[in-house]
Design a protein around this motif. Structure first.
Motif, PDB file in Angstrom:
ATOM      1  N   ALA A  40       0.821  -1.214   0.000  1.00 42.92           N
ATOM      2  CA  ALA A  40       0.000   0.000   0.000  1.00 42.92           C
ATOM      3  C   ALA A  40       0.854   1.262   0.000  1.00 42.92           C
ATOM      4  N   TRP A  41       0.344   2.272  -0.704  1.00 46.60           N
ATOM      5  CA  TRP A  41       0.890   3.621  -0.619  1.00 46.60           C
ATOM      6  C   TRP A  41       0.162   4.285   0.529  1.00 46.60           C
ATOM      7  N   GLU A  42       0.855   4.504   1.617  1.00 47.93           N
ATOM      8  CA  GLU A  42       0.245   5.072   2.819  1.00 47.93           C
ATOM      9  C   GLU A  42      -0.565   6.329   2.490  1.00 47.93           C
ATOM     10  N   GLY A  43      -1.805   6.353   2.951  1.00 43.45           N
ATOM     11  CA  GLY A  43      -2.641   7.533   2.807  1.00 43.45           C
ATOM     12  C   GLY A  43      -3.441   7.623   1.529  1.00 43.45           C
ATOM     13  N   GLU A  44      -3.251   6.686   0.594  1.00 38.93           N
ATOM     14  CA  GLU A  44      -3.995   6.734  -0.664  1.00 38.93           C
ATOM     15  C   GLU A  44      -5.490   6.509  -0.398  1.00 38.93           C
ATOM     16  N   GLU A  45      -6.328   7.210  -1.158  1.00 43.54           N
ATOM     17  CA  GLU A  45      -7.771   7.100  -0.984  1.00 43.54           C
ATOM     18  C   GLU A  45      -8.295   5.809  -1.608  1.00 43.54           C
ATOM     19  N   ILE A  46      -9.471   5.394  -1.139  1.00 43.29           N
ATOM     20  CA  ILE A  46     -10.139   4.226  -1.681  1.00 43.29           C
ATOM     21  C   ILE A  46     -10.505   4.482  -3.145  1.00 43.29           C
ATOM     22  N   ASN A  47     -10.485   3.436  -3.948  1.00 43.66           N
ATOM     23  CA  ASN A  47     -10.853   3.515  -5.352  1.00 43.66           C
ATOM     24  C   ASN A  47     -12.302   4.005  -5.484  1.00 43.66           C
ATOM     25  N   ALA A  48     -12.557   4.867  -6.470  1.00 38.55           N
ATOM     26  CA  ALA A  48     -13.889   5.474  -6.638  1.00 38.55           C
ATOM     27  C   ALA A  48     -14.972   4.417  -6.888  1.00 38.55           C
ATOM     28  N   GLU A  52     -18.160   3.653  -4.451  1.00 38.27           N
ATOM     29  CA  GLU A  52     -19.539   3.700  -4.946  1.00 38.27           C
ATOM     30  C   GLU A  52     -20.301   2.422  -4.590  1.00 38.27           C
ATOM     31  N   ILE A  53     -19.671   1.280  -4.771  1.00 39.60           N
ATOM     32  CA  ILE A  53     -20.316   0.006  -4.455  1.00 39.60           C
ATOM     33  C   ILE A  53     -20.611  -0.100  -2.962  1.00 39.60           C
ATOM     34  N   LEU A  54     -19.694   0.347  -2.139  1.00 44.34           N
ATOM     35  CA  LEU A  54     -19.929   0.312  -0.694  1.00 44.34           C
ATOM     36  C   LEU A  54     -21.055   1.265  -0.294  1.00 44.34           C
ATOM     37  N   LYS A  55     -21.132   2.424  -0.944  1.00 40.81           N
ATOM     38  CA  LYS A  55     -22.224   3.358  -0.643  1.00 40.81           C
ATOM     39  C   LYS A  55     -23.572   2.725  -0.980  1.00 40.81           C
ATOM     40  N   SER A  62     -15.482   6.668   2.785  1.00 39.38           N
ATOM     41  CA  SER A  62     -14.844   7.815   2.130  1.00 39.38           C
ATOM     42  C   SER A  62     -13.651   8.340   2.925  1.00 39.38           C
ATOM     43  N   GLN A  63     -13.612   8.073   4.221  1.00 47.54           N
ATOM     44  CA  GLN A  63     -12.482   8.516   5.049  1.00 47.54           C
ATOM     45  C   GLN A  63     -11.345   7.490   5.078  1.00 47.54           C
ATOM     46  N   HIS A  64     -11.556   6.341   4.436  1.00 42.90           N
ATOM     47  CA  HIS A  64     -10.534   5.290   4.421  1.00 42.90           C
ATOM     48  C   HIS A  64      -9.270   5.792   3.737  1.00 42.90           C
TER      49      HIS A  64
END
Length: 148
Positions: A40-48, A52-55, A62-64
């Motif tokens: 992992a690249w520390e601090g990278e945001e979750i894939n869009a 969307e699927i989780l929403k 979104s804060q992940h």
């Protein structure tokens, strides 16, 4: 909430956050759930697409932010659950002291299955990945009842 599951994938932006969100929905408050990535690249945001699927499942990650697997995370978890057999083998080599609590998500049922990385895929590819993860989480939940 004493039981802790840690889901692992490569970058901690697609599969393991989806597993984290779907498992939170499925397990509720009876289990503490988190995720990390092998590279992992520390601090990278979750894939869009994953977000969307989780929403759609009423899970807001979104804060992940991505984080890399550490010995501390391994030690803290009751089960470390990577997405592929290769990741399981790598974790067991890197952290042999936690070998007995590391098992691929696809190894809880009758078949051995890897969750393929949907990275760079369409929303439908991510939706299929989420469906596979959800099916395997159901097997995991059933097995944990038997073992727990």
């Amino acid at each position: 909430m004493g039981f802790k599951l840690l889901f692992i994938c490569t970058g901690n932006t697609c599969r393991s956050p989806m597993a984290e969100g779907l498992a939170r929905d499925m397990f509720g408050d009876m289990v503490q759930i988190s995720s990390a990535g092998m590279s992992a690249w520390e601090g990278e945001e979750i894939n869009a697409h994953a977000l969307e699927i989780l929403k759609e499942q009423n899970q807001d990650l979104s804060q992940h932010r991505a984080r890399r697997i550490t010995e501390e995370l391994m030690a803290d978890a009751d089960w470390v659950i990577p997405m592929t057999q290769a990741q399981e083998e790598s974790l067991k080599r890197l952290f042999p002291q936690y070998e007995t609590k590391t098992r691929c998500l696809g190894n809880w049922g009758d078949s051995q299955k890897d969750i393929l990385d949907p990275w760079m895929g369409s929303l439908n590819v991510y939706r299929q990945t989420a469906k596979e993860i959800s099916e395997l989480l159901s097997e995991l939940k059933e097995k944990l009842r038997l073992e727990g």
